[in-house]
Design a protein around this motif. Structure first.
Motif, PDB file in Angstrom:
ATOM      1  N   LYS A 123       4.641   0.638  -7.510  1.00 58.50           N
ATOM      2  CA  LYS A 123       5.617  -0.156  -6.743  1.00 58.50           C
ATOM      3  C   LYS A 123       6.129   0.616  -5.540  1.00 58.50           C
ATOM      4  O   LYS A 123       6.292   0.069  -4.442  1.00 58.50           O
ATOM      5  N   LYS A 124       6.393   1.917  -5.746  1.00 61.12           N
ATOM      6  CA  LYS A 124       6.887   2.745  -4.641  1.00 61.12           C
ATOM      7  C   LYS A 124       5.835   2.849  -3.546  1.00 61.12           C
ATOM      8  O   LYS A 124       6.147   2.744  -2.360  1.00 61.12           O
ATOM      9  N   THR A 125       4.569   3.039  -3.960  1.00 58.18           N
ATOM     10  CA  THR A 125       3.486   3.140  -2.976  1.00 58.18           C
ATOM     11  C   THR A 125       3.328   1.839  -2.207  1.00 58.18           C
ATOM     12  O   THR A 125       3.123   1.840  -0.985  1.00 58.18           O
ATOM     13  N   GLU A 126       3.404   0.714  -2.928  1.00 54.27           N
ATOM     14  CA  GLU A 126       3.287  -0.581  -2.249  1.00 54.27           C
ATOM     15  C   GLU A 126       4.402  -0.774  -1.226  1.00 54.27           C
ATOM     16  O   GLU A 126       4.171  -1.267  -0.119  1.00 54.27           O
ATOM     17  N   GLN A 127       5.630  -0.347  -1.593  1.00 58.19           N
ATOM     18  CA  GLN A 127       6.749  -0.477  -0.658  1.00 58.19           C
ATOM     19  C   GLN A 127       6.572   0.433   0.556  1.00 58.19           C
ATOM     20  O   GLN A 127       6.862   0.046   1.689  1.00 58.19           O
ATOM     21  N   GLN A 128       6.065   1.679   0.311  1.00 56.46           N
ATOM     22  CA  GLN A 128       5.827   2.598   1.433  1.00 56.46           C
ATOM     23  C   GLN A 128       4.774   2.031   2.372  1.00 56.46           C
ATOM     24  O   GLN A 128       4.909   2.117   3.596  1.00 56.46           O
ATOM     25  N   LEU A 129       3.714   1.459   1.789  1.00 59.74           N
ATOM     26  CA  LEU A 129       2.665   0.869   2.621  1.00 59.74           C
ATOM     27  C   LEU A 129       3.213  -0.293   3.429  1.00 59.74           C
ATOM     28  O   LEU A 129       2.899  -0.442   4.623  1.00 59.74           O
ATOM     29  N   LYS A 130       4.068  -1.097   2.786  1.00 64.45           N
ATOM     30  CA  LYS A 130       4.681  -2.216   3.499  1.00 64.45           C
ATOM     31  C   LYS A 130       5.573  -1.716   4.636  1.00 64.45           C
ATOM     32  O   LYS A 130       5.534  -2.261   5.748  1.00 64.45           O
TER      33      LYS A 130
END
Length: 529
Positions: A123-130
């Motif tokens: 989830k953290k990685t997805e948010q960083q990518l976003k």
């Protein structure tokens, strides 16, 4: 555990599963088994400790009766309940997890088999990518020049806000249209031929040198433009970027200047006819004309310098943007292909590539904006007292993220610690010189930074063990866009040292350089306090 089940099966399915695995007695409304991974995840020593710590469960959003009934009904239909939700430990630490529940019976008793996979990092990685994609979109959309990206067939893939306003289109309206909608109708056939030739042999260059280029707005209006072209590939698919500047005001200025020059010439012809009878008046008039001519020449030279700066900016931007844009597009494309859990390391690597590329874009724009403000005279020194070692140490900490393998920064200060300078400008000088030292030095090298406060003098020194600067290149080191002959393969704009020299001048400082090829360079700045 007071639940009869085959021990080998329990060991294989439950204990060896790298996720929370639990068996929940529905009628007793309690867990009768939780594996070691699950107990560790929730910071419990055993099942009794878990029961004491979580009497009402460990979901952050506690389930009401209606939702519990919905889950039970769903499971009664022999389906598995799956959802992503947030859990909370007894120490109030939150984490994301994928919850899977299935129902089974054993000796007439109904149970839930509960599995929870910790997906917090995902989830953290997805948010960083976003967030990274949002930053890239902001940089692209807010550029103060029109940007249009097309594919090989001339289909518009992306256009920024500046280009949309310039051509009179709403946001997203241009995407999916052919590039020809922006080309005057009378030259579209010629443009198709030119475009085909360019795609067969693309190169980064200004377009239509020596020609009066015009573009077409949505309402059919034509207006003069200056265009520079660039290209890159994402995988095997080529893309082309146009950097477009509205030249309406520039053309108007050139026309006005031409009219004024013509008027002056007519006045000269008229005065020559009256030279005999009005000698004294003519002398005075000629003096005035000479002064006007000088002013016009100064204005023209200034306009030419501005035009040259804009042209070099467009060419530099088109070149420097290409590498990070290619990295972002290729990394984003690859991330989409890595969907499995075991691909997490690959996703993280490409996410870091995107973050680094966005950082490079930010640095490039920062240098361009700094030069623009300096040229417009909008940068003024704001003097204030501050502790020099503290500022330098904060700046070197910011530089540590740029260090190569086994590089290190060593800082020393001599003399009094308090100085009166512009804190922001001095920090930017350190960052520019420090980042250059890191960039042009190899791994396992040392960058030395020192400051020395004398009575009315401050001396800043930055020394590296890098590639060095030749004597010929040192003569042009602080010119705009200048880059040394031995660093053309290293990314850069050629503006950093020009900015340093201008900032030092604002702070009553003078820059000195000592360098030996392949041994290193020392930049010294002497400030009069």
């Amino acid at each position: 555990m007071d639940f009869p089940i085959n021990t080998i099966l329990l060991k294989t399915i439950l204990e060896d599963t790298p996720a929370f695995m639990g068996i929940f007695d529905i009628s007793a409304h309690r867990y009768v088994f939780i594996n070691k991974v699950g107990l560790n995840m929730l910071e419990a020593t055993d099942l009794d400790d878990f029961t004491d710590k979580y009497p009402h469960g460990f979901r952050k959003d506690k389930l009401n009766f209606k939702t519990q009934s919905k889950i039970y009904q769903h499971l009664q239909e022999n389906q598995t309940w799956i959802e992503d939700t947030v859990f909370e430990t007894s120490n109030h630490l939150e984490f994301w997890g994928t919850l899977q529940i299935s129902m089974f019976e054993n000796e007439g008793v109904s149970y839930y088999l509960v599995r929870i996979n910790d997906i917090s990092y995902q989830k953290k990685t997805e948010q960083q990518l976003k967030d990274d994609n949002n930053r890239f979109e902001a940089l692209f959309m807010h550029s103060a020049i029109g940007l249009i990206m097309v594919d090989r067939e001339g289909l518009i893939i992306l256009s920024n806000r500046f280009a949309n306003v310039m051509f009179g289109y709403e946001q997203g309206e241009l995407e999916g249209k052919q590039l020809e909608v922006l080309i005057p109708q009378n030259i579209r056939e010629k443009h198709r031929e030119t475009y085909t030739n360019y795609t067969n042999k693309p190169q980064s260059r200004p377009m239509g040198i020596g020609l009066d280029l015009k573009a077409r707005k949505k309402d059919g209006t034509l207006f003069p433009v200056e265009i520079s072209l660039s290209h890159f590939k994402s995988g095997d698919k080529p893309y082309y970027i146009s950097f477009i500047n509205d030249a309406t005001f520039k053309k108007k200025a050139e026309t006005d200047l031409l009219i004024k020059t013509t008027e002056i010439q007519k006045l000269n012809n008229s005065l020559e006819k009256e030279v005999v009878n009005r000698t004294n008046a003519l002398v005075e008039t000629l003096k005035n004309l000479e002064q006007s001519k000088k002013e016009l020449e100064v204005a023209l030279n200034k306009e030419k310098d501005l035009g040259e700066l804009k042209s070099r900016f467009v060419a530099m931007a088109s070149h420097e943007f290409r590498t990070p844009l290619t990295a972002i597009l290729s990394a984003a494309s690859l991330i989409e292909k890595y969907t499995k859990t075991e691909d997490q390391e690959k996703r993280e690597r490409h996410t870091q590539r995107i973050m680094n590329a966005v950082g490079n874009l930010t640095d490039i724009l920062e240098e361009f904006l700094s030069v623009g403000k300096l040229e417009e005279g909008k940068v003024n020194a704001k003097l204030a007292d501050f502790e020099l070692p503290k500022l330098v140490e904060e700046s070197t900490n910011d530089l540590k993220n740029m260090l190569k393998k086994n590089q290190q920064i060593v800082y020393q200060h001599f003399g009094e610690t308090s100085v009166c300078l512009d804190k922001s400008l001095f920090r930017k000088i350190i960052i520019n010189l420090g980042s250059n030292a890191i960039k042009f030095s190899s791994e396992n090298s040392v960058i030395n930074i020192s400051t020395e406060k004398l009575e009315n003098i401050l001396i800043l020194k930055v020394t590296d063990q890098g590639v060095g600067i030749s004597e010929d290149d040192q003569k042009h080191l602080f010119d705009r866009f200048f880059r040394g002959a031995n660093v053309t393969n290293i990314q850069g704009t050629g503006l950093g040292l020009h900015i340093v020299a201008r900032y030092a001048d604002l702070l009553n400082g003078k820059v000195f350089v000592e360098s030996t090829l392949n041994r290193g360079t020392t930049f010294s700045i002497k400030f009069d306090l």
